[in-house]
Design a protein around this motif. Sequence first.
Motif, mmCIF file in Angstrom:
data_model
loop_
_atom_site.group_PDB
_atom_site.id
_atom_site.type_symbol
_atom_site.label_atom_id
_atom_site.label_comp_id
_atom_site.label_asym_id
_atom_site.label_seq_id
_atom_site.Cartn_x
_atom_site.Cartn_y
_atom_site.Cartn_z
ATOM 1 N N LEU A 208 0.822 -1.323 -0.050
ATOM 2 C CA LEU A 208 -0.282 -0.277 -0.210
ATOM 3 C C LEU A 208 0.960 1.039 -0.532
ATOM 4 C CD1 LEU A 208 -2.953 -0.844 2.940
ATOM 5 C CD2 LEU A 208 -2.935 -0.781 0.563
ATOM 6 N N SER A 209 0.656 2.714 0.023
ATOM 7 C CA SER A 209 0.923 3.377 -0.457
ATOM 8 C C SER A 209 1.040 3.874 1.379
ATOM 9 C CB SER A 209 0.224 4.379 -1.104
ATOM 10 O OG SER A 209 -1.466 4.865 -0.970
ATOM 11 N N PRO A 210 1.596 5.357 1.497
ATOM 12 C CA PRO A 210 2.188 5.252 2.438
ATOM 13 C C PRO A 210 1.050 5.753 3.319
ATOM 14 C CG PRO A 210 4.020 5.804 2.037
ATOM 15 C CD PRO A 210 2.978 5.310 0.361
ATOM 16 N N ASP A 211 0.314 6.828 3.001
ATOM 17 C CA ASP A 211 -0.625 7.620 3.363
ATOM 18 C C ASP A 211 -1.961 6.597 3.660
ATOM 19 O OD1 ASP A 211 -1.607 6.327 0.414
ATOM 20 O OD2 ASP A 211 -2.241 8.330 0.297
ATOM 21 N N LEU A 212 -2.364 5.288 2.937
ATOM 22 C CA LEU A 212 -3.401 4.091 3.271
ATOM 23 C C LEU A 212 -2.743 3.267 4.169
ATOM 24 C CD1 LEU A 212 -4.132 2.951 -0.457
ATOM 25 C CD2 LEU A 212 -5.999 3.980 1.362
ATOM 26 N N GLN A 213 -1.697 3.681 4.350
ATOM 27 C CA GLN A 213 -1.164 2.584 5.324
ATOM 28 C C GLN A 213 -1.304 3.273 6.742
ATOM 29 O OE1 GLN A 213 3.242 1.381 4.959
ATOM 30 N NE2 GLN A 213 2.837 0.115 2.883
ATOM 31 N N ALA A 214 -0.873 4.434 7.078
ATOM 32 C CA ALA A 214 -0.839 5.178 8.038
ATOM 33 C C ALA A 214 -2.447 5.546 8.391
ATOM 34 C CB ALA A 214 -0.753 6.360 8.249
ATOM 35 N N SER A 215 -3.457 5.861 7.005
ATOM 36 C CA SER A 215 -5.249 5.740 7.535
ATOM 37 C C SER A 215 -5.457 4.089 7.341
ATOM 38 C CB SER A 215 -5.766 5.666 5.748
ATOM 39 O OG SER A 215 -5.331 6.498 5.585
ATOM 40 N N ARG A 216 -5.384 2.773 8.217
ATOM 41 C CA ARG A 216 -5.277 1.519 8.330
ATOM 42 C C ARG A 216 -5.136 2.090 10.193
ATOM 43 N NH1 ARG A 216 -4.017 -3.996 6.203
ATOM 44 N NH2 ARG A 216 -5.131 -3.572 4.184
ATOM 45 N N GLY A 217 -4.538 2.551 10.368
ATOM 46 C CA GLY A 217 -3.816 2.117 12.265
ATOM 47 C C GLY A 217 -4.929 3.640 12.721
ATOM 48 N N PRO B 299 -6.526 11.267 8.761
ATOM 49 C CA PRO B 299 -6.016 10.078 7.363
ATOM 50 C C PRO B 299 -7.046 10.253 5.885
ATOM 51 C CG PRO B 299 -7.597 8.846 9.113
ATOM 52 C CD PRO B 299 -7.654 10.206 9.835
ATOM 53 N N VAL B 300 -8.198 10.948 6.269
ATOM 54 C CA VAL B 300 -9.523 12.055 5.253
ATOM 55 C C VAL B 300 -8.547 12.115 4.624
ATOM 56 C CG1 VAL B 300 -11.740 12.596 5.083
ATOM 57 C CG2 VAL B 300 -11.357 10.810 6.475
ATOM 58 N N CYS B 301 -8.640 14.150 5.173
ATOM 59 C CA CYS B 301 -7.367 14.701 4.262
ATOM 60 C C CYS B 301 -6.802 14.565 3.769
ATOM 61 C CB CYS B 301 -7.658 15.906 5.282
ATOM 62 S SG CYS B 301 -9.159 16.142 5.861
ATOM 63 N N TRP B 302 -5.435 13.460 4.860
ATOM 64 C CA TRP B 302 -4.232 13.014 3.385
ATOM 65 C C TRP B 302 -4.870 11.959 2.340
ATOM 66 C CZ3 TRP B 302 -0.351 9.567 7.065
ATOM 67 C CH2 TRP B 302 0.881 9.787 5.748
ATOM 68 N N VAL B 303 -5.716 10.769 2.573
ATOM 69 C CA VAL B 303 -6.030 10.721 1.220
ATOM 70 C C VAL B 303 -6.328 11.986 0.584
ATOM 71 C CG1 VAL B 303 -7.004 8.591 0.554
ATOM 72 C CG2 VAL B 303 -6.149 7.956 2.848
ATOM 73 N N ALA B 304 -7.134 12.350 0.847
ATOM 74 C CA ALA B 304 -7.633 13.640 -0.383
ATOM 75 C C ALA B 304 -6.232 14.104 -1.307
ATOM 76 C CB ALA B 304 -9.088 14.149 0.060
#
Length: 224
Positions: A73-82, A136-141
């Motif tokens: 996964l990309s770093p943003d999705l990895q962090a968004s999981r936790g 995480p929402v703003c980071w992925v966006a």
Amino acid sequence: MAGGALQAAVLLLGGIGALGTFAVTAMPQWRVSAFIEHNIIVFETIWEGLWMHCIRQVNIRMQCKVYDSVLALSPDLQASRGLMCACSGLALLALVLAMVGMRCTRCPQNPWQAKGCVLLAAGLLFILSGIVELVPVCWVANSIISDFYNPVVNVAQKRELGEALYLGWVASFCLVAAGSMFCCFSRCAENPRSYRYTSPTHPPPHSQSLHSKTEGSYSKSQYV
């Protein structure tokens, strides 16, 4: 009565925010394929979420596959999981504390003070969960928008904002709003009887007569 109804409405708002958080965590529609420029294959839609990616084709049922490795996964999705798992746990704990601190519930000792502390804790947890969900929402966006306007990124790899991100913004707003209201309720959850004026207590009449008799006898003993 009106205060209890208002607390129930705020609890419902917090419950909607918590359910939205659970749905955002499980939904695969975080990244959606973008049909731009030469990418005109509109009969196939690609969804990328925190746990799986799905392919939906016309007249064919949707097929999903769980990610083989977290490192893929990309770093943003990895962090968004936790972050989303932590947000879901905080929202659930805040919802339970808010239900305990409602007026319709009973506490064995110091009911008003205990409910005020419980509502304050629930409000702070709601606010914290809403802020954690925004990260995480703003980071992925932000990463999706940056890749979309980046000319180096291939057109087939560009994505658009999915429905999960919009739902995440709404859920975080509901959590923060509910938490702010519960923090206000915590200041009003004190016993109003403790602030009433109490008139000074007067001794009973027989005690006053006894006191006057003892004073009279004492004064007579001085003159004898």
